[in-house]
Design an enzyme around this catalytic site. Structure first.
Site, PDB file in Angstrom:
ATOM      1  N   GLU A   1     -13.260   5.087   3.945  1.00  0.00           N
ATOM      2  CA  GLU A   1     -13.372   4.369   5.212  1.00  0.00           C
ATOM      3  C   GLU A   1     -14.578   4.764   6.032  1.00  0.00           C
ATOM      4  O   GLU A   1     -14.943   4.080   6.995  1.00  0.00           O
ATOM      5  CB  GLU A   1     -12.085   4.596   5.990  1.00  0.00           C
ATOM      6  CG  GLU A   1     -10.922   4.129   5.135  1.00  0.00           C
ATOM      7  CD  GLU A   1      -9.583   4.487   5.676  1.00  0.00           C
ATOM      8  OE1 GLU A   1      -9.506   5.452   6.437  1.00  0.00           O
ATOM      9  OE2 GLU A   1      -8.628   3.777   5.346  1.00  0.00           O
TER      10      GLU A   1
ATOM     11  N   ARG B   1      -9.651  -0.643   7.040  1.00  0.00           N
ATOM     12  CA  ARG B   1     -10.562   0.333   6.445  1.00  0.00           C
ATOM     13  C   ARG B   1     -10.995   1.411   7.436  1.00  0.00           C
ATOM     14  O   ARG B   1     -12.191   1.651   7.658  1.00  0.00           O
ATOM     15  CB  ARG B   1     -11.796  -0.351   5.872  1.00  0.00           C
ATOM     16  CG  ARG B   1     -12.404   0.491   4.750  1.00  0.00           C
ATOM     17  CD  ARG B   1     -13.546  -0.173   4.088  1.00  0.00           C
ATOM     18  NE  ARG B   1     -13.996   0.608   2.948  1.00  0.00           N
ATOM     19  CZ  ARG B   1     -14.285   0.088   1.765  1.00  0.00           C
ATOM     20  NH1 ARG B   1     -14.141  -1.197   1.567  1.00  0.00           N
ATOM     21  NH2 ARG B   1     -14.720   0.848   0.796  1.00  0.00           N
ATOM     22  N   CYS B   2     -10.008   2.016   8.058  1.00  0.00           N
ATOM     23  CA  CYS B   2     -10.310   3.157   8.910  1.00  0.00           C
ATOM     24  C   CYS B   2      -9.007   3.915   9.091  1.00  0.00           C
ATOM     25  O   CYS B   2      -7.952   3.444   8.704  1.00  0.00           O
ATOM     26  CB  CYS B   2     -10.861   2.742  10.262  1.00  0.00           C
ATOM     27  SG  CYS B   2      -9.619   2.200  11.418  1.00  0.00           S
TER      28      CYS B   2
ATOM     29  N   GLN C   1       0.828  -1.200   0.000  1.00  0.00           N
ATOM     30  CA  GLN C   1       0.000   0.000   0.000  1.00  0.00           C
ATOM     31  C   GLN C   1       0.870   1.262   0.000  1.00  0.00           C
ATOM     32  O   GLN C   1       0.392   2.345  -0.290  1.00  0.00           O
ATOM     33  CB  GLN C   1      -0.937   0.010   1.217  1.00  0.00           C
ATOM     34  CG  GLN C   1      -2.022  -1.047   1.134  1.00  0.00           C
ATOM     35  CD  GLN C   1      -2.988  -1.041   2.305  1.00  0.00           C
ATOM     36  OE1 GLN C   1      -3.256  -2.088   2.876  1.00  0.00           O
ATOM     37  NE2 GLN C   1      -3.530   0.108   2.672  1.00  0.00           N
TER      38      GLN C   1
END
Ligand code: CDP
Length: 806
Positions: free
Chosen positions: A760, A384-385, A237
């Site tokens: 997110e 996802r945050c 990522q």
């Protein structure tokens, strides 16, 4: 020009800029199975590595015997800690300032920990040979319960740092203690709680889960010994950070390392950190001189790389009798597993958990977090945050419901009563953040009207009576959640990763024929960056988004950036894209003035061209300007049309949203069916409404998974339960509810185009909405809290305890 006869609307449509629901460019290859993922990359002479993993959660390694494995035809080598130690690579630094064993040396500390790396001609031989490596273990008692990690006399897990009283984040009180992190006004918050007319306190646990992207983690290292160059393909990522870390660890000069992240099949935080597989593939390639590929299988992914959450949060709220909150306290016991490998900016050992005052104007607050070691896999990634914001939102949104219940007040009304008001922005929260912009009451009211909130509550009251009379076996729950996200890390004054400031970048080259290539320091994992960055650029430079290629993920070509996670792409690299576009346009304006023989100031911009003010027929299109940039320039101007921008944001962005979930619960089976889910998101300026909707659908689906079924659990021996998709709940189209989406637009005042992140938000807002809905179904029976995940078995147990079913 070719577009001379087009209307303004037609030109806007051709441009496909910001606000257009442009189809995802990358889907052309993805839906045809033509993506290029790490496992698709095949290099000449490539061999394959696989791990020998520990069956025990806690054990001493007495000996390792690889003879039988080495005797298998096709096996090239077996690496153990003894091989890595002379290179000083048996431990690697983590993002959190700890070290993590690459291959276990004296002890294993979690089940499936990496013990040896077997390299062979093919993947199957490597796996078969891994089974033949004999490891002699002496079992030790494991610590599985985080609440017992710091008991007096608890066995020391990390002997490598035994007795070390100072960790990366301050003092350690116990061998299994990692840090205490505190923020806010302790005295003030204690006083608010002591003086509160009404107070509530609840232990809210956010269970250990895993991001479980469809594509697992993988890498291929290829060391060219002649040139001294390392090429590393991987599911990264943040490719540039990997390059820098690889250089620091290996001593290979950074310009001789090329990191390539090709297509990525979902990341969700799982692909931020550095894992033993990457290091072992690099070492093996250096040793063997051939490319070495490592690809996790599903069980390895779920059990060893990157857990998320595992926060035990004790929240306390004080309020007046009529529901005005006067103070918040929260203590978190954070289970970090065997190594502190949490992926957070360096100065934030609990991420952005201090966003936990949420959307409410809470005058005083205090948070303290204790991180502890247990015999579980390391990780602590932001699934996802944005760095623990989902934990924070879950805690405060649960506590709001707990408080509403105690006050006998409607949960929506309690929220409305405590919102930060539009006039208060920029708003300084009690725990140190400056919220950039927001309009919470408008969003909440729009949500309540859209779902007919009052009508739903009436229906719920009737349904409760029916159940009480014995006329129905279905409980109805209504889950309200209002969240404030904090995304776009980050200003370099408070955010860095291993010392590298968290800026991001965009570089663009406009070609003579009027198309362009732009490269960025972020890396899409499915978020449609190739589509949406081109839209931002199109609006700024007047070249159709279709004609702007977007590239990410190759450190030899992309400008340095900190990567994609924490919804930072739009707030940071998206801003760099807008700014690089403005640099291009500024030069284009000079060229246009030259072409049209007027002063720069006589020109005005219109969609895709400059026009002479007052003489609308005199114009130069971007296409003409691009051509001129290579053959007809003002005296003394450098040829070409290129620019680069590195953007260090002045603040983070604070998207928000109002969500509502309606759940029907069968008291006899405990099954929950989601009747309705409404999600209103405000992410400021919307770049691509269709992509946003896709992001929201995906995030809600993950939130549904987390709230209703996901858990990486351990038994008392530290055996990981739920490390396969037989046990770990990954929602498919069959289980996934129908989503209703909506929006408001409150631009960010500091972002060049007013955009905030969105990817997110649905996870952050969704989890409390589901959980609140399930618990709300039981709230009239005195239930304050129920632990996630709300599986049918758990919910049935609650029904059974309440005597609703036998
Ligand atoms: O960092 P990441 O790409 O995961 O998250 P993001 O910045 O929230 O962007 C996710 C996707 O949504 C990107 O394709 C963005 O361009 C798009 N988006 C948008 O269209 N409008 C916004 N205001 C925010 C994001």
């Amino acid at each position: 020009s070719d577009a001379a006869t087009m209307t303004l609307e037609e030109r806007e449509a051709t441009l496909g800029g910001v606000g257009t629901a442009r189809k995802r460019k990358e889907d052309v290859r993805f839906i045809q199975g033509a993506g290029n993922y790490v496992d698709d990359v095949k290099l000449p002479g490539m061999v394959f590595g696989d791990f020998v993993r520990s069956p025990y959660a806690h054990a001493r390694i007495k000996s390792i015997n690889a003879e039988a494995a080495l005797a298998v035809p096709g096996v090239k080598a077996v690496l153990t800690a003894a091989d890595l130690k002379p290179l000083n690579l048996h431990y690697m630094p983590t993002l959190a300032g700890d070290v993590q064993a690459v291959l276990a040396e004296e002890k294993v500390l979690f089940q499936n920990q990496e013990v040896a790396f077997v390299i062979a001609e093919d993947r199957y031989i490597a796996s078969d040979a891994a089974e033949l490596v004999e490891v002699d273990y002496e079992e030790l008692p494991p610590i599985v319960d985080a609440f017992k990690a710091m008991d007096e006399g608890a066995i020391c897990l990390r002997e490598d740092i035994q007795g070390k009283t100072e960790g990366a984040h301050g003092a350690r009180r116990h061998d299994n203690h990692i840090f205490t992190w505190e923020i806010g006004d302790k005295e003030g918050a204690d006083k608010a709680l002591a003086d509160g007319e009404v107070t509530v306190k609840e232990l809210v646990t956010y269970q250990r889960v895993h991001p479980s992207p469809l594509e697992t983690c993988a890498s291929i290292a290829s060391m060219d010994k002649i040139k001294g160059e390392l090429t590393l393909y991987g599911t990264f990522q943040a490719p540039h950070v990997v390059r820098t870390v690889a250089s620091l660890l290996s001593g290979i000069p950074e310009h001789k390392i090329r990191v390539i992240a090709p297509d990525i099949g979902g990341g969700f935080g799982n692909k931020v950190g550095v894992y033993p597989g990457y290091v072992c593939s690099i070492v093996a390639s250096i040793v063997l001189g051939v490319p070495v590929k490592w690809v996790e299988d599903r069980i390895e992914n779920l059990s060893s790389t990157a857990f998320a959450r595992d926060y035990h949060m004790t929240g306390e709220l004080a309020a007046t009798k009529d529901g005005k909150i006067t103070g918040l306290k929260c203590h978190v016991l954070a289970d970090h597993g065997a190594f502190d490998a949490c992926a957070d900016p360096t100065k934030w050992p609990a991420g952005f958990f201090n966003i936990c005052t949420g959307s409410y104007d809470i005058p005083v607050a205090h948070v303290s977090v204790d991180g502890v070691y247990t015999n579980k896999a390391p990780g602590g990634v932001a699934y996802r945050c944005s760095f623990r914001v989902t934990e924070a939102a879950y805690m405060i949104e649960r506590m709001m419901d707990v408080l509403a219940q105690k006050l006998e007040m409607d949960p929506a009304e309690l929220r409305l009563k405590n919102f930060v008001q539009p006039a208060q922005f920029p708003y300084n929260s009690a725990l140190g953040w400056e919220y950039d912009s927001g309009d919470y009451p408008t969003a909440m009211n729009q949500m309540m009207q859209a779902v007919d909130y009052a009508g739903l509550r009436r229906e719920q009251a009737e349904q409760r009576e029916k159940v009480a009379r014995g006329d129905s076996r279905t409980l109805m729950g209504i889950g309200v959640s209002f969240f404030t996200e904090i995304v776009g890390a980050g200003p370099s004054r408070n955010c860095d990763i291993l010392g590298v400031a968290m800026f991001d970048s965009c570089e663009i080259r406009v070609h003579p024929t009027g198309s362009a290539i732009a490269r960025l320091g972020t890396k899409s994992q499915g978020q449609a960056h190739e589509t949406t960055y081109a839209q931002i650029l199109a609006t700024e430079i007047g070249i159709p988004s279709e004609d702007i290629g977007i590239e990410e993920g190759d450190t030899d070509t992309a400008p340095y950036g900190l990567g994609t996670y924490g919804s930072r792409s739009t707030p940071v690299a998206g801003a760099a894209a807008a700014r690089v576009g403005r640099k291009i346009r500024a030069k284009a304006q000079k060229i246009a003035a030259h072409l049209l023989e007027v002063a720069e100031g006589d020109l005005e911009w219109e969609i895709d061209r400059f026009k002479v003010k007052g003489l609308p027929e005199k114009e130069a299109t971007m296409k003409e300007i691009a051509w001129a940039a290579y053959n007809n320039l003002p005296e003394g101007m450098e040829p070409g049309l290129e620019a680069v921008d590195y953007y260090d944001p002045p603040n983070m962005t604070y998207p928000f949203g109002a969500y509502l979930c309606v759940a029907d619960i069968d008291v006899d089976t405990g099954e929950t069916s989601i009747r309705r889910f409404y999600a209103l998101d405000d992410c400021g300026t919307r770049i691509n409404p269709m992509v946003i909707e896709g992001q929201v659908h995906g995030g809600l689906t993950e939130a549904f998974g987390i709230a209703m079924g996901q858990e990486i659990a351990y038994d008392e021996l530290g055996n990981v339960q739920g490390a396969s998709l037989m046990d770990y709940f990954l929602p498919t189209a069959v289980e996934t509810p129908v989503w209703e989406t909506d929006f408001t637009v409150t631009p960010s005042p500091h972002h060049p185009i007013g955009a905030k992140g969105v990817g997110e938000s649905p996870n952050v807002g969704g989890v409390p909405a589901f959980s609140n809905a399930v618990i709300d179904a039981f709230s009239h029976l005195g239930v304050k809290h129920m632990p996630m995940p709300h599986t049918a078995w758990r919910v049935w147990q609650q029904c059974h305890e309440l005597g609703l079913t036998k």
